[in-house]
Design an enzyme around this catalytic site. Structure first.
Site, PDB file in Angstrom:
ATOM      1  N   LYS A 119       0.824  -1.211   0.000  1.00 40.86           N
ATOM      2  CA  LYS A 119       0.000   0.000   0.000  1.00 40.86           C
ATOM      3  C   LYS A 119       0.855   1.257   0.000  1.00 40.86           C
ATOM      4  O   LYS A 119       0.538   2.241  -0.678  1.00 40.86           O
ATOM      5  CB  LYS A 119      -0.947  -0.006   1.200  1.00 40.86           C
ATOM      6  CG  LYS A 119      -2.104  -0.998   1.081  1.00 40.86           C
ATOM      7  CD  LYS A 119      -3.035  -0.906   2.283  1.00 40.86           C
ATOM      8  CE  LYS A 119      -4.306  -1.712   2.084  1.00 40.86           C
ATOM      9  NZ  LYS A 119      -4.065  -3.124   1.880  1.00 40.86           N
ATOM     10  N   GLU A 203      -3.243   7.692   7.573  1.00 38.10           N
ATOM     11  CA  GLU A 203      -4.084   8.464   6.670  1.00 38.10           C
ATOM     12  C   GLU A 203      -5.112   9.239   7.483  1.00 38.10           C
ATOM     13  O   GLU A 203      -5.495   8.819   8.582  1.00 38.10           O
ATOM     14  CB  GLU A 203      -4.832   7.552   5.688  1.00 38.10           C
ATOM     15  CG  GLU A 203      -3.964   6.914   4.638  1.00 38.10           C
ATOM     16  CD  GLU A 203      -4.767   6.042   3.684  1.00 38.10           C
ATOM     17  OE1 GLU A 203      -5.967   5.799   3.969  1.00 38.10           O
ATOM     18  OE2 GLU A 203      -4.210   5.600   2.672  1.00 38.10           O
ATOM     19  N   ARG A 296      -7.027  -7.776 -10.474  1.00 41.25           N
ATOM     20  CA  ARG A 296      -7.734  -9.018 -10.817  1.00 41.25           C
ATOM     21  C   ARG A 296      -9.169  -8.679 -11.175  1.00 41.25           C
ATOM     22  O   ARG A 296      -9.585  -7.521 -11.124  1.00 41.25           O
ATOM     23  CB  ARG A 296      -7.724  -9.951  -9.605  1.00 41.25           C
ATOM     24  CG  ARG A 296      -8.285  -9.297  -8.346  1.00 41.25           C
ATOM     25  CD  ARG A 296      -8.466 -10.253  -7.197  1.00 41.25           C
ATOM     26  NE  ARG A 296      -8.724  -9.598  -5.932  1.00 41.25           N
ATOM     27  CZ  ARG A 296      -9.889  -9.098  -5.554  1.00 41.25           C
ATOM     28  NH1 ARG A 296     -10.940  -9.164  -6.384  1.00 41.25           N
ATOM     29  NH2 ARG A 296     -10.043  -8.517  -4.372  1.00 41.25           N
TER      30      ARG A 296
END
Length: 668
Positions: A119, A203, A296
């Site tokens: 991430k 965050e 995906r």
């Protein structure tokens, strides 16, 4: 160009394997399934042209074993592997192993998967690509002092996330500086334990965001497009419950900016194939922020297929064959609205615990232009604890959002099982909630409306009465649409007289008693009156085209169906399911004063003959006993007379309304 794909091995199971096989067959490709011992009898195994066992039930020794998957592809002659979603779908080692084995991997290159695997690294890439990010800290320095300094810059509340995480692991909300250090240490421990990597990022915590994602598609020639957006805000424990396309209430210019940002994301990592870029969206400010990219096919891809008319699996295979995308962005259109519900084997009223057991009964909605069912199960299948409890997906389409919502509610009303508890009733409650109808969506939707969503749709009062009606229909008390002789099935249920039938009902570990009377019946409708809890109620019903009943009770219209197993009845009322036991106590089932033919009240077996031809009998005398639906029934004479004929014997199996004894009245 290399040789085109001719045979596809799906390195997955359940509904996604079946879904990929469906498109592969349409394209004329051979299909190969790999399966664990636990899945040997699963529908996806039977569907494939070839099936290969790759190990025991434990996923680490079967579906997650890359060497076994590659060996199965070589053994079967497959020249491509589709990973589906979950398991190995975002595993760089599988993509690399396919390349080494000269097998086509139907997905992005390993480098693209790796770019989004962390991430922190992904957010750094997105920052360079001018993709909006939530203000935060994604640096390599993991010293606590650095985190404290960065937290002051970001401001509270903030969110701690595991860089290598997913599914909520290693995630903490911090609302003030006093709890920061403790939460950081706890998150590091959990991240290290769950992912083998304690790296964290910070965050800004968005209180009421929406989860909006954009479907992208890239070919091998550098061309990429976005196939519009989906809203996946309704979640439970960070797992999606309902997805819809397009995301409602987003201004056109913001929607376009979000799509363009998603394409920049794919371009930044050299993406190929179908992928999804996930954003957090703030409805008030119309800001959106990059969250992550799923490299995906997504579980919710069918809603995008419904509004675009495209088959994403087909285009995954075409791209893997080297085909160029035939459209520019302006060529693509989004029409109508689609919603998807995930059908899980879990009990919402018991903490959403996963459920196991056998699907003794399985009723799924019939597919149409507005309803699609991507299912991985069949009647009789054993649901094991080894894998994700998602059994199927029900997808509905409509000209607008409300039409799609109503179509999905009606489809879920037709999805029922006996033997395994499902979440369909809970999902239906979400769809029916006023806030959902108004598209007041946030990732905290379930949390905010938790109390209302846990309220059952039917009170005990309704369930008792609906159970009786379902039982009456199940044992032949009502005529079915394919039975022209309506009255033949009602010989035991007298119409328009004062005869009340007693019954006993076992429901929720309690026993109730009451009486009912069928007061009207026709080929496609009827009415009965029942007395229970010192209250008389009238129930009306109409036969639906699929055989179920539409019941009218206390101002509500309810779709009602059932399935009997032994002496237990599974009652299906709209999307709700419960178990009940009902029987007639031992009561007289004989003739009235002028009735000379005694008939079987329902299908059953004669247990005792208490009379013989020529024998005189008196009114109320027991003449025969029979067993039906685990219940004992006694047929008695309705007048003084003579036994004229006996049409059965002890042990005989008899049909409903079959004449068992004929009586002769005195000549006078």
């Amino acid at each position: 160009m290399s040789k085109a794909i001719t045979s596809v091995l799906v390195a997955n199971r359940g509904e996604i394997a079946l879904r990929i096989f469906r498109t592969a067959e349409t394209m004329g490709l051979n299909t190969v399934a790999v399966h664990s011992d636990a899945d040997a009898r699963a529908p996806f195994v039977r569907k494939a042209d070839m099936a290969i066992s790759i190990g025991p039930a434990e996923a680490a020794k079967s579906y997650l074993d890359i060497e076994k998957v590659i060996t199965a592809a070589r053994t079967s002659g497959a020249d491509a592997i589709h990973p589906g979603y979950g398991f190995l779908s975002e595993n760089t080692d599988l993509a690399a192993a396919c390349e080494k084995a000269n097998l086509r991997f139907i997905g992005p290159p390993a480098s693209a998967i790796a770019a989004m695997g962390s991430k922190s690294a992904a957010k750094a890439l997105m920052d360079k690509a001018n993709v909006p990010l939530v203000p935060g800290y994604h640096g390599e320095d993991q010293d606590l002092a650095v985190f404290v300094k960065e937290a002051e810059r970001i401001g509270f509340p903030l969110l701690i996330k595991a860089s290598a995480g997913g599914g909520g692991k290693g995630m903490r909300i911090v609302r003030n500086a006093g709890e920061l250090r403790h939460q950081l240490e706890a998150a590091q421990r959990e991240a290290g334990s769950s992912f083998g990597d304690p790296t964290l990022l910070l965050e800004r915590y968005l209180e009421t965001p929406r989860h909006v994602e954009v479907q992208v598609l890239f070919d091998q020639h550098g061309t990429g497009v976005y196939l519009f957006d989906r809203d996946c805000s309704v979640q439970r424990r960070h797992q999606k419950i309902i997805e819809e396309a397009p995301a409602p209430g987003i201004p056109d210019d913001v929607r376009r900016s979000m799509g363009e940002a998603a394409v920049r994301c794919g371009e930044a990592i050299g993406y190929v194939g179908a992928g999804t870029v996930e954003f957090l969206y703030e409805p008030e400010s119309h800001e959106f922020f990059f969250m992550e990219m799923n490299t995906r096919l997504q579980v919710e891809h069918p809603v995008t297929e419904m509004v675009t008319g495209l088959d994403l699996v087909e285009w995954q295979i075409r791209v893997a064959n080297g085909e160029a995308l035939p459209w520019n962005q302006d060529d693509l259109r989004c029409q109508g609205h689609a919603m998807e519900a995930r059908v899980y084997a879990e009990d919402p009223d018991n903490g959403f615990l996963p459920q196991t057991g056998r699907l003794h009964t399985l009723h799924e909605p019939v597919e149409s232009n507005t309803v699609r069912v991507d299912s991985g199960v069949c009647q009789g299948l054993e649901i094991t604890p080894w894998y994700d409890p998602m059994l199927a997906k029900v997808i509905a389409f409509g000209d607008d959002r409300n039409a799609a919502r109503i179509n999905l509610i009606e489809a879920l009303n037709r999805y029922h099982t006996d033997g395994v508890v499902l979440n369909t009733d809970y999902v239906s409650r979400v769809l029916r909630h006023d806030a959902f109808g108004r598209a007041e969506l946030t990732t905290r939707f379930v949390e905010v409306h938790e109390k209302a969503l846990l309220d059952p749709p039917f009170s005990s009062w309704f369930r008792k009465r609906l159970s009786l009606v379902a039982w009456m229909d199940s044992v032949g008390g009502f005529a079915h649409a394919d039975n022209r002789d309506v009255w033949a099935t009602l010989r035991n249920f007298r119409v328009d007289d004062s005869h009340w039938q007693p019954f006993e009902l076992d429901l929720d570990a309690d026993r109730y008693h009451g009486h009912y009377q069928v007061t009207e019946v026709a080929l496609d409708h009827g009415r009965l009156t029942l007395c229970m809890d010192d209250e008389e109620s009238t129930v009306r019903w109409d036969r639906m085209t699929d055989g179920a009943l539409e019941v009218r009770l206390s101002g509500r219209r309810i779709r009602l169906d059932s399935a009997a197993r032994g002496d237990e009845l599974a009652v299906f009322a709209d999307a709700a399911t419960w178990k009940a036991r009902i029987n007639h106590p031992e009561v007289a089932q004989g003739a009235v004063a002028d009735e000379t033919e005694l008939t079987a009240p329902m299908h059953g077996r004669v247990t005792a003959l208490l009379c013989k031809p020529g024998e005189p009998v008196h009114a109320g005398q027991a003449l025969l006993t029979m067993e039906a639906m685990k219940m004992e029934h006694t047929l008695k004479a309705g007048f003084d007379g003579t036994v004229e004929a006996v049409h059965c014997q002890t042990g005989s199996n008899v049909e409903a309304a079959q004449v068992l004894i004929t009586l002769a009245q005195p000549e006078d």
